[in-house]
Write an enzyme that holds these catalytic residues in place. Structure first.
Site, PDB file in Angstrom:
ATOM      1  N   LYS A 113     -11.493  36.771  19.165  1.00 51.82           N
ATOM      2  CA  LYS A 113     -12.416  36.053  20.040  1.00 51.82           C
ATOM      3  C   LYS A 113     -12.006  36.217  21.489  1.00 51.82           C
ATOM      4  CE  LYS A 113     -13.798  31.395  21.032  1.00 51.82           C
ATOM      5  NZ  LYS A 113     -13.487  30.022  20.853  1.00 51.82           N
TER       6      LYS A 113
ATOM      7  N   LYS B 181      -7.045  34.783  19.988  1.00 52.28           N
ATOM      8  CA  LYS B 181      -8.034  34.144  20.864  1.00 52.28           C
ATOM      9  C   LYS B 181      -7.541  34.266  22.301  1.00 52.28           C
ATOM     10  CE  LYS B 181     -10.319  29.817  21.937  1.00 52.28           C
ATOM     11  NZ  LYS B 181     -10.708  28.494  21.440  1.00 52.28           N
TER      12      LYS B 181
HETATM   13  C1  PBG Z   1     -12.329  25.201  21.429  1.00 48.70           C
HETATM   14  C2  PBG Z   1     -13.238  26.386  21.342  1.00 48.70           C
HETATM   15  C3  PBG Z   1     -13.760  27.139  22.403  1.00 48.70           C
HETATM   16  C4  PBG Z   1     -14.661  28.022  21.830  1.00 48.70           C
HETATM   17  C5  PBG Z   1     -14.637  27.816  20.445  1.00 48.70           C
HETATM   18  N1  PBG Z   1     -13.727  26.801  20.155  1.00 48.70           N
HETATM   19  C6  PBG Z   1     -13.591  27.038  23.868  1.00 48.70           C
HETATM   20  C7  PBG Z   1     -12.289  27.105  24.495  1.00 48.70           C
HETATM   21  O1  PBG Z   1     -11.303  27.543  23.900  1.00 48.70           O
HETATM   22  O2  PBG Z   1     -12.221  26.691  25.647  1.00 48.70           O
HETATM   23  C8  PBG Z   1     -15.518  28.985  22.608  1.00 48.70           C
HETATM   24  C9  PBG Z   1     -16.769  29.444  21.939  1.00 48.70           C
HETATM   25  C10 PBG Z   1     -17.797  30.015  22.824  1.00 48.70           C
HETATM   26  O3  PBG Z   1     -17.592  30.249  24.050  1.00 48.70           O
HETATM   27  O4  PBG Z   1     -18.888  30.283  22.302  1.00 48.70           O
HETATM   28  N2  PBG Z   1     -10.995  25.370  21.261  1.00 48.70           N
END
Ligand code: PBG
Length: 332
Positions: free
Chosen positions: A256, A202
């Protein structure tokens, strides 16, 4: 690969008609490839539109149940739930995350009651929708997000979600060692069949903005998440993250955001032969909608082209806010 040269080979031959293009298609996208992320809010009969995510709303639990039934009808196999926690329940330590009566748990139970096992429920494990500072973990006095103390809370959160009936817990926090800790706790708690889909690679991405609006953490967050989410420049490091999470007990891994990281998806599939999922994140969705609204192309064609790219790159499935639209376009 050897192949005859022109004119024995004319690659346009099979492209001439619809039937032939269908016959030669290498990659299939079906509604069964889609996971639908949904935002939950308090109340009854509530739908709150999200300005930065046109076409996406927060729904109260009854609305989530209606979306779950819609998903079943469309052949979408799984939902991903995210809460917009009321401001007065957010705290420095995010303790609401493991309150067994929190919004998430009530939504999980309501979907389970209404749909039985006709649909999977994936839940996000991270503290950001519950903290008053919008970070995914606990802060030390210097403002650094601590690892091991955070993992202990993530374990409580994951077990709480499993007890409420989650099928897949998906740690999105990027703390080190959390997959093993969660797996052990799930085993000890008798949740042998609760899967872990790890947000393994991520990235600290600029594409998460609309999501943070949706869960209400955007205005709270100061600074960034670069001390735990990955540097977009790194690919080898993603392979190490994925290898560790598999070794710790992840059933599947996620990359992601999606489209800017297709190389990571491809490499992960080639290297590990495990189920790989992509999260087409909020900013990606919003860009397609904004592009279509600005007249750069047909919205449906734009979104389908991007979704099939994930399958071509090796994904088992995609988390996408376009899931119901795509399922309908696919003829569900
Ligand atoms: C939380 C999380 C995030 C997303 C999914 N889980 C945001 C972040 O890490 O700030 C992002 C998903 C999206 O942008 O659609 N940890």
């Amino acid at each position: 690969m050897s192949q005859a040269s022109y004119p024995s080979t004319r690659l346009r031959r099979p492209r001439a008609h619809n039937w032939s293009r269908a016959l030669h298609r290498e990659t299939m996208l079906t509604p069964a490839d889609l996971i639908w992320p949904l935002f939950v809010t308090e109340g009854r009969g509530v739908e709150e539109k999200i300005a930065s995510l046109p076409g996406v709303s927060r729904w109260s639990v009854d609305g989530i149940v209606a979306r779950a039934k819609e998903a079943v009808g469309l052949g979408i196999p799984c939902l991903a739930l995210f809460p917009n926690t009321p401001a007065d329940k957010r705290s420095k330590d995010g303790a609401e995350a493991y309150n067994s009566d929190n919004l998430m748990c009530r939504a999980i139970k309501a979907v389970r009651d209404a749909c039985g096992n006709d649909i999977g429920i994936l839940t996000d494990v991270a503290l950001d929708p519950y903290t008053s500072h919008g970070q995914d973990g606990l802060l030390d006095p210097s403002g650094y997000v601590t690892n091991d103390d955070t993992v202990a809370l993530l374990v409580d959160q994951a077990v709480t979600q499993a007890e409420a009936g989650a099928d897949i817990v998906a740690p999105s926090d990027m703390m080190d060692g959390r997959v093993r800790a969660i797996r052990m706790a799930l085993e000890m708690g008798g949740h042998h069949n609760v899967q872990i889909m790890s947000y393994a690679a991520k990235y600290a991405s600029a594409f998460y903005g609309p999501f943070r609006d949706a869960v209400g953490s955007g205005g709270l967050l100061k600074g960034d998440k670069k001390s735990y989410q990955m540097d977009p420049a790194n690919g080898d490091e993603a392979m190490r993250e994925i290898a560790l999470d598999i070794a710790e007990g992840a059933d599947s891994v996620m990359v992601k955001p999606g489209l800017a990281y297709l190389d990571i998806i491809w490499r992960a599939k080639e290297a590990f032969h495990v189920p790989v999922f992509a999260y087409q994140v909020s900013g990606e969705y919003a860009m397609i909608e904004a592009g279509a609204a600005a007249g750069i192309g047909d919205r449906d064609a734009l979104l389908m082209e991007k979704l099939v790219a994930f399958k071509r790159a090796g994904c088992s499935g995609v988390l996408t806010y376009h899931a119901p639209v795509a399922a309908r376009l696919l003829g569900a």
